[in-house]
Write a protein that holds these residues in place. Sequence first.
Motif, PDB file in Angstrom:
ATOM      1  N   THR A  89     -32.953  41.152 -22.034  1.00  0.00           N
ATOM      2  CA  THR A  89     -32.203  41.225 -20.782  1.00  0.00           C
ATOM      3  C   THR A  89     -33.122  40.964 -19.592  1.00  0.00           C
ATOM      4  O   THR A  89     -32.776  40.214 -18.674  1.00  0.00           O
ATOM      5  N   TRP A  90     -34.308  41.565 -19.610  1.00  0.00           N
ATOM      6  CA  TRP A  90     -35.283  41.323 -18.539  1.00  0.00           C
ATOM      7  C   TRP A  90     -35.641  39.839 -18.460  1.00  0.00           C
ATOM      8  O   TRP A  90     -35.687  39.253 -17.372  1.00  0.00           O
ATOM      9  N   LEU A  93     -32.754  37.772 -17.014  1.00  0.00           N
ATOM     10  CA  LEU A  93     -32.676  37.947 -15.559  1.00  0.00           C
ATOM     11  C   LEU A  93     -33.739  37.119 -14.841  1.00  0.00           C
ATOM     12  O   LEU A  93     -33.495  36.584 -13.757  1.00  0.00           O
ATOM     13  N   VAL A  99     -27.390  34.214 -14.074  1.00  0.00           N
ATOM     14  CA  VAL A  99     -27.161  35.619 -14.438  1.00  0.00           C
ATOM     15  C   VAL A  99     -27.541  36.483 -13.243  1.00  0.00           C
ATOM     16  O   VAL A  99     -28.704  36.541 -12.851  1.00  0.00           O
ATOM     17  N   THR A 100     -26.557  37.161 -12.671  1.00  0.00           N
ATOM     18  CA  THR A 100     -26.791  37.895 -11.425  1.00  0.00           C
ATOM     19  C   THR A 100     -26.812  39.405 -11.595  1.00  0.00           C
ATOM     20  O   THR A 100     -27.204  40.122 -10.677  1.00  0.00           O
ATOM     21  N   THR A 101     -26.389  39.897 -12.759  1.00  0.00           N
ATOM     22  CA  THR A 101     -26.383  41.341 -13.007  1.00  0.00           C
ATOM     23  C   THR A 101     -27.012  41.613 -14.367  1.00  0.00           C
ATOM     24  O   THR A 101     -26.710  40.920 -15.341  1.00  0.00           O
ATOM     25  N   GLY A 102     -27.876  42.621 -14.429  1.00  0.00           N
ATOM     26  CA  GLY A 102     -28.516  42.947 -15.690  1.00  0.00           C
ATOM     27  C   GLY A 102     -28.725  44.436 -15.872  1.00  0.00           C
ATOM     28  O   GLY A 102     -29.027  45.146 -14.903  1.00  0.00           O
ATOM     29  N   PHE A 155     -35.829  37.478  -9.101  1.00  0.00           N
ATOM     30  CA  PHE A 155     -34.972  38.664  -9.040  1.00  0.00           C
ATOM     31  C   PHE A 155     -34.285  38.843  -7.688  1.00  0.00           C
ATOM     32  O   PHE A 155     -33.449  39.739  -7.537  1.00  0.00           O
ATOM     33  N   LYS A 158     -30.414  39.834  -7.113  1.00  0.00           N
ATOM     34  CA  LYS A 158     -29.815  40.266  -8.375  1.00  0.00           C
ATOM     35  C   LYS A 158     -29.564  41.776  -8.375  1.00  0.00           C
ATOM     36  O   LYS A 158     -30.182  42.535  -7.624  1.00  0.00           O
ATOM     37  N   VAL A 160     -29.653  45.089 -10.639  1.00  0.00           N
ATOM     38  CA  VAL A 160     -30.351  45.536 -11.839  1.00  0.00           C
ATOM     39  C   VAL A 160     -30.233  47.054 -11.980  1.00  0.00           C
ATOM     40  O   VAL A 160     -30.576  47.799 -11.056  1.00  0.00           O
TER      41      VAL A 160
END
Length: 228
Positions: A89-90, A93, A99-102, A155, A158, A160
Amino acid sequence: MSLTKQTLVIAGLEVNVYSASSTTIAERKEVVVLFLLHGRIDMYAIQTGTARDVSLLIDFLPSFLYPDNEAHPIAEWAVAGISLGGHATWITLATDDRVTTGVPIIGCPDFSKLIAYRAKQNDVELTGRYYPKSFKDLVAKMDPASLTQGPLNPFLGKKVLVLSGANDTLVPWEASEEFVTQKLNVGTTGLKKVIVSEGVGHECTERMVQEMATFVADNCLCYKPHKL
């Protein structure tokens, strides 16, 4: 709310798509896609490979879900994962700006610190065949902890949510803490939330699941989920 399951095979990957059964996917005006990643054997090669799989699926999933539409209604891409899935996931991102949300759960963004911790635990020196220079250079080039320097911080903007266990001895919080608390800069338009659960080891708790659901609902969706 009941769910429907649709299984697709995309580029050899079996993808299970879960969605609310109240309407069909094609009828929805806007859709948020959340990839849930689970851990698999191996370490860095699987982490990076999984992140690349997510990017590949973002490329092709719309045409599988909406084959009859000129445009698709997917408004946001999100990713979450546990353990090795959290590591991936990291990386997702950090490497895919779509991908804007993790939500990394008991995962680590700093492979060098994590592997150094494990090497010390097992009395292994990170030299020679245990940590080849070519591999070390690769980690330095693409690991999330190495990518926040300079103007191309991936990042920025984003959202997180970091979920870790304070008593985790497999992926200890100390391996992530410096990067997450001091170096992870999401800018003024992003959001960073960190929860380190006391008394929790290397496990995904019900509270972590609820925190993830609430975070996604509050920041991606227009409704809030029922409490578990």
